[in-house]
Design an enzyme around this catalytic site. Structure first.
Site, PDB file in Angstrom:
ATOM      1  N   GLY A  14       0.830  -1.195   0.000  1.00  0.00           N
ATOM      2  CA  GLY A  14       0.000   0.000   0.000  1.00  0.00           C
ATOM      3  C   GLY A  14       0.862   1.241   0.000  1.00  0.00           C
ATOM      4  O   GLY A  14       1.987   1.236  -0.497  1.00  0.00           O
ATOM      5  N   CYS A  15       0.366   2.294   0.576  1.00  0.00           N
ATOM      6  CA  CYS A  15       1.065   3.575   0.619  1.00  0.00           C
ATOM      7  C   CYS A  15       2.414   3.431   1.320  1.00  0.00           C
ATOM      8  O   CYS A  15       2.492   2.891   2.420  1.00  0.00           O
ATOM      9  CB  CYS A  15       0.191   4.584   1.359  1.00  0.00           C
ATOM     10  SG  CYS A  15       1.009   6.150   1.661  1.00  0.00           S
ATOM     11  N   PHE A  16       3.470   3.935   0.707  1.00  0.00           N
ATOM     12  CA  PHE A  16       4.792   3.789   1.313  1.00  0.00           C
ATOM     13  C   PHE A  16       4.968   4.625   2.567  1.00  0.00           C
ATOM     14  O   PHE A  16       5.856   4.361   3.372  1.00  0.00           O
ATOM     15  CB  PHE A  16       5.933   4.004   0.330  1.00  0.00           C
ATOM     16  CG  PHE A  16       5.942   5.263  -0.498  1.00  0.00           C
ATOM     17  CD1 PHE A  16       5.431   6.473  -0.054  1.00  0.00           C
ATOM     18  CD2 PHE A  16       6.502   5.228  -1.759  1.00  0.00           C
ATOM     19  CE1 PHE A  16       5.480   7.618  -0.830  1.00  0.00           C
ATOM     20  CE2 PHE A  16       6.559   6.370  -2.549  1.00  0.00           C
ATOM     21  CZ  PHE A  16       6.048   7.566  -2.082  1.00  0.00           C
TER      22      PHE A  16
END
Length: 179
Positions: A11-13
């Site tokens: 997902g979002c880093f």
């Protein structure tokens, strides 16, 4: 001290970076992009979904302090590996669940863990996490590094990242850095 490398997309880093920075034995966490077809991707091209890249983290760790298997355990604990191209409200191929391996042993450990987790029945659906050899990793722009640390009071950090950190703190407190 021996240092090894691991690369995860969950997902979002901003989320994965914040989680893995908490772990004893992790010496560096770099947010970036991997597994796409554009050379030198930037955040805008990755977010548009036309670069083919996943938001990912490349981390350096001391295997004598934290094992690759433990890193995999944290990876699977702190994101949903059953949703293709999605983590919560973040939707798109850049948010896919992937493990990018740097050796045959990492690949085997990742595949074994996925089989064990699927067999456990702990997830409501099959795990869709890809396991592939690591390709070229492009570090993200500097303003993405340490995002949570610099923006803890931002809405996204409070609603999305903080619950992941609390889950880590509750579930695996023995893995956390003491300072």
């Amino acid at each position: 001290m021996t240092i090894a490398k691991a690369t995860f997309a969950g997902g979002c880093f901003w989320c994965t970076e914040a989680v893995f920075r908490q772990l004893e034995g992790v010496t560096e966490v770099i947010p970036g992009y991997i597994d796409g077809h554009l050379a030198d991707p930037d955040y805008e091209s990755v977010c548009r979904g036309n670069s083919g890249h996943a938001e990912a983290i490349e981390l350096h760790y001391a295997p004598d302090t934290i094992s690759y298997a433990t890193l995999l355990q944290v990876f699977f604990l702190t994101h949903d590996p059953t949703t293709p191209n999605r983590q919560g409200n973040d939707i798109g191929t850049q948010y896919r669940s992937s493990i990018y391996t740097h050796s045959d042993s990492q690949q085997q450990e990742a595949l074994d863990m996925i089989r064990q987790l699927d067999a456990s029945g702990d997830y409501p659906a099959a795990i869709v996490t890809e396991v592939k050899p690591a390709s070229h990793f492009y570090p993200a722009e500097s303003y993405h590094h340490d995002y949570y640390q610099r923006n803890q009071n931002a809405g996204y950090c409070q609603v999305v990242i903080s619950p992941k950190l609390h889950k880590l703190y509750r579930s695996l407190p023995g893995l956390l850095k003491t300072s």
